[in-house]
Design a protein around this motif. Structure first.
Motif, mmCIF file in Angstrom:
data_model
loop_
_atom_site.group_PDB
_atom_site.id
_atom_site.type_symbol
_atom_site.label_atom_id
_atom_site.label_comp_id
_atom_site.label_asym_id
_atom_site.label_seq_id
_atom_site.Cartn_x
_atom_site.Cartn_y
_atom_site.Cartn_z
ATOM 1 N N GLY A 270 6.802 34.364 24.745
ATOM 2 C CA GLY A 270 6.807 35.227 25.921
ATOM 3 C C GLY A 270 6.650 34.496 27.237
ATOM 4 N N LYS A 271 6.912 33.195 27.257
ATOM 5 C CA LYS A 271 6.758 32.432 28.498
ATOM 6 C C LYS A 271 7.858 32.758 29.499
ATOM 7 N N LEU A 272 8.962 33.312 29.022
ATOM 8 C CA LEU A 272 10.048 33.772 29.891
ATOM 9 C C LEU A 272 10.609 35.068 29.329
ATOM 10 N N PRO A 273 11.149 35.945 30.205
ATOM 11 C CA PRO A 273 11.865 37.110 29.680
ATOM 12 C C PRO A 273 13.047 36.638 28.847
ATOM 13 N N LYS A 274 13.416 37.417 27.857
ATOM 14 C CA LYS A 274 14.496 37.009 26.958
ATOM 15 C C LYS A 274 15.834 36.951 27.698
ATOM 16 N N VAL A 275 16.499 35.847 27.560
ATOM 17 C CA VAL A 275 17.830 35.618 28.128
ATOM 18 C C VAL A 275 18.755 35.296 26.957
ATOM 19 N N ALA A 276 19.951 35.852 26.984
ATOM 20 C CA ALA A 276 20.906 35.588 25.906
ATOM 21 C C ALA A 276 21.224 34.095 25.831
ATOM 22 N N VAL A 277 21.206 33.558 24.610
ATOM 23 C CA VAL A 277 21.531 32.154 24.369
ATOM 24 C C VAL A 277 22.714 32.100 23.410
ATOM 25 N N PHE A 278 23.762 31.397 23.822
ATOM 26 C CA PHE A 278 24.944 31.218 22.973
ATOM 27 C C PHE A 278 25.070 29.744 22.595
ATOM 28 N N VAL A 279 25.126 29.471 21.308
ATOM 29 C CA VAL A 279 25.429 28.121 20.842
ATOM 30 C C VAL A 279 26.892 28.123 20.430
ATOM 31 N N ASP A 280 27.712 27.494 21.260
ATOM 32 C CA ASP A 280 29.162 27.549 21.049
ATOM 33 C C ASP A 280 29.665 26.189 20.582
ATOM 34 N N SER A 281 29.463 25.927 19.308
ATOM 35 C CA SER A 281 29.910 24.669 18.723
ATOM 36 C C SER A 281 29.913 24.812 17.209
ATOM 37 N N PRO A 282 31.086 24.894 16.597
ATOM 38 C CA PRO A 282 31.138 24.979 15.125
ATOM 39 C C PRO A 282 30.417 23.813 14.455
ATOM 40 N N MET A 283 30.513 22.618 15.058
ATOM 41 C CA MET A 283 29.858 21.457 14.466
ATOM 42 C C MET A 283 28.338 21.586 14.561
ATOM 43 N N ALA A 284 27.843 22.174 15.645
ATOM 44 C CA ALA A 284 26.395 22.392 15.761
ATOM 45 C C ALA A 284 25.917 23.351 14.674
ATOM 46 N N ASN A 285 26.726 24.368 14.383
ATOM 47 C CA ASN A 285 26.364 25.321 13.338
ATOM 48 C C ASN A 285 26.267 24.620 11.981
ATOM 49 N N ARG A 286 27.254 23.771 11.686
ATOM 50 C CA ARG A 286 27.237 23.049 10.408
ATOM 51 C C ARG A 286 26.064 22.060 10.360
ATOM 52 N N SER A 287 25.805 21.419 11.489
ATOM 53 C CA SER A 287 24.722 20.443 11.544
ATOM 54 C C SER A 287 23.364 21.099 11.362
ATOM 55 N N THR A 288 23.199 22.277 11.937
ATOM 56 C CA THR A 288 21.932 22.996 11.794
ATOM 57 C C THR A 288 21.679 23.340 10.330
ATOM 58 N N THR A 289 22.731 23.667 9.601
ATOM 59 C CA THR A 289 22.603 23.911 8.160
ATOM 60 C C THR A 289 22.089 22.658 7.449
ATOM 61 N N ILE A 290 22.541 21.491 7.890
ATOM 62 C CA ILE A 290 22.080 20.229 7.293
ATOM 63 C C ILE A 290 20.611 19.982 7.636
ATOM 64 N N TYR A 291 20.202 20.336 8.853
ATOM 65 C CA TYR A 291 18.788 20.212 9.218
ATOM 66 C C TYR A 291 17.934 21.104 8.311
ATOM 67 N N ARG A 292 18.447 22.283 8.013
ATOM 68 C CA ARG A 292 17.705 23.171 7.098
ATOM 69 C C ARG A 292 17.644 22.566 5.692
ATOM 70 N N LYS A 293 18.729 21.965 5.260
ATOM 71 C CA LYS A 293 18.796 21.355 3.920
ATOM 72 C C LYS A 293 17.749 20.249 3.779
ATOM 73 N N HIS A 294 17.565 19.461 4.831
ATOM 74 C CA HIS A 294 16.618 18.338 4.792
ATOM 75 C C HIS A 294 15.352 18.679 5.581
ATOM 76 N N HIS A 295 14.897 19.912 5.421
ATOM 77 C CA HIS A 295 13.764 20.407 6.213
ATOM 78 C C HIS A 295 12.489 19.618 5.962
ATOM 79 N N ASN A 296 12.400 18.978 4.801
ATOM 80 C CA ASN A 296 11.207 18.169 4.491
ATOM 81 C C ASN A 296 11.081 16.955 5.401
ATOM 82 N N LEU A 297 12.145 16.624 6.133
ATOM 83 C CA LEU A 297 12.125 15.453 7.013
ATOM 84 C C LEU A 297 11.906 15.791 8.483
ATOM 85 N N VAL A 298 11.822 17.093 8.840
ATOM 86 C CA VAL A 298 11.522 17.434 10.226
ATOM 87 C C VAL A 298 10.031 17.247 10.465
ATOM 88 N N ASN A 299 9.619 17.260 11.727
ATOM 89 C CA ASN A 299 8.219 16.932 12.009
ATOM 90 C C ASN A 299 7.264 18.073 11.648
#
Length: 466
Positions: A270-299
């Protein structure tokens, strides 16, 4: 041992280092040289025979370290490519994207020549094709962090986590030659402490030689403001006070995930009112899936957020754009919004469509959060060019251009120097600086030399006996 720097010598891109142990040849990284952008096929000039390389070690997925691997394979390399599991997954995504870019440029070149000459003429040739990427991916052999891997009876490899990107590692090689043990570390790219999603870089073991990146040599990151504080300040002005739109060019792999997680924390708290956020990159979408796959390696912070609030890469006012039709519809969204799109240096990708539609919009802010190489559209905007060429049109720049380094994934001068100075000075015989502009390397070399380290700024193609 013999070390030859074949890429990123006194420049940032095109990392490629050849280590020869007796007759055994190891190639560390095989990156695309952006400075050969106008002569892409010049990336074929390896100055060595690819078929004679015995093994390749890949420090991380970014294209300036991995992007020339399919060319190497196409020209005769037939061995393994050693890397971490996230690096293998992310590199595959990036390499297929490179093919798409090559083919797009070829088609654009063909149309351009057809329009000028009514047919005929040369067109931009792709450096490699999808089949070469498939052959490359088949050669990946994945190794875990901090798990020694014996390449030969006399050569052992250990990957040390260095932050910067999921799966990124320094390659530490322990070599027995002529009855003597010697060690050499290739840092790849060093990350920074406290970076969203990623763990801090680990301390390297003591080595005899180190080949270190120097991207931020002589430069310090902005102190005092956190990533969250900086983004809140920019969003509040651009989207809330001015009711405009904020466009953030971001590399699809790494930068986008850290940015999305930070925005999630801002809006969910709640630090800011909600503003629409668009992630417009098919490669970012695929990469985020990989981050989820290797979630044990995030901080630890990201893992705890997941336990407490759910997926750190999803929130109510966030939309991942799936196709080109949805991407074009963003232009008809007239409420304040944040658009995150690739590529980070503005060379290709959907970001060019958003810039084309908004560069002359006084109520648009473009926020750069990463490095832009010389010659790129991003670099021209950052240096203040009043008119830029986008999609074959000259457009005046009326949008507000801003830059911040709080989301830079590279360690600064202090981080890089400390990464070396924490090693045993008596054991460390020589420091080789790569992956940096000449002035950055020299400033870093001056700092290290003043403290008694022997520093070499290698020239491209020159061999060093070590």
């Amino acid at each position: 041992m013999k070390l030859t720097i074949h890429g990123a010598a006194q420049q940032v891109t095109g990392s490629m280092h050849l280590l020869q142990v007796g007759q055994y040849k190891i190639l560390i990284d095989c990156g695309l040289d952006y400075e050969k952008e106008k002569h892409l096929l010049a990336n074929e000039d390896f100055n060595f025979n690819p078929a004679e390389i015995d093994v390749v070690i890949l420090t991380h997925a970014h294209i300036d370290h991995s992007g020339n691997l399919p060319t190497l394979v196409r020209m005769g390399y037939n061995g393994q490519i050693l890397c971490t599991a996230p690096t293998a997954d992310l590199t595959e995504v990036l390499l297929y994207d490179s093919v798409s870019i090559f083919m797009s440029k070829q088609e654009k070149s063909r149309k351009h020549r057809r329009g000028r000459h009514h047919g005929g003429g040369n067109t931009a040739q792709p450096l490699y094709l999808a089949k070469h990427v498939m052959d490359t991916v088949d050669r990946f052999v994945t190794i875990g962090f901090n798990k020694p891997f014996r390449i030969t009876g006399d050569i052992e490899l250990t990957f040390i986590p260095v932050g910067h990107l999921l799966g990124a590692a320094a390659a530490v090689l322990k070599v027995k030659e002529n009855g003597e043990d010697r060690t050499i570390a290739f840092t790849g790219d060093i990350g920074r402490k406290g970076y969203p999603v990623l763990n801090d870089p680990e301390t390297l073991p003591d080595v005899d030689y180190i080949v270190s990146e120097s991207t931020y040599g002589g430069r310090m990151h902005t102190k005092g403001k956190s990533v969250e504080e900086t983004l809140i300040e920019v969003i509040e002005k651009a989207c809330i006070k001015e009711s405009g739109r904020l466009i953030i060019p971001a590399f699809s792999i790494g930068r986008t995930q850290s940015l999305v997680f930070t925005l999630n924390k801002i809006f969910s708290s709640g630090k800011l009112p909600k503003v629409a956020v668009f992630v417009d990159s098919p490669m970012a979408n695929r990469s985020t899936t990989i981050y989820r796959k290797h979630h044990n390696l995030v901080n630890e912070e990201a893992q705890q957020f997941y336990k407490d609030q759910g997926d750190e890469f999803e929130f109510e006012n966030l939309t991942y754009i799936e196709n080109l039709t949805e991407s074009k519809q963003i232009s008809n969204y007239f409420e304040p919004c944040i658009i995150i799109s690739s590529a980070g240096m503005l060379e290709g990708g959907r970001i060019q469509d958003h810039l084309y539609n908004n560069i002359q919009n006084y109520y648009c802010t473009i926020l750069f959060i990463g490095y832009c190489a010389k010659g790129t559209l991003g670099h021209r905007l950052l240096r203040g060019d009043p008119i830029v060429r986008i999609k074959d049109r000259e457009l005046s720049v009326y949008a507000t251009i801003k830059q911040t380094d709080v989301l830079s994934a590279h360690g600064d001068h202090e981080d890089l120097v400390n990464n070396i100075k924490q090693l045993d000075k008596q054991k460390l015989k020589k420091v080789f600086l790569v992956h940096g502009e000449g002035t950055s390397m020299q400033l870093m070399a001056d700092d290290l030399s003043a403290d008694g380290y022997e520093v070499v700024i290698p020239e491209n193609g020159i061999s060093y006996d070590i």
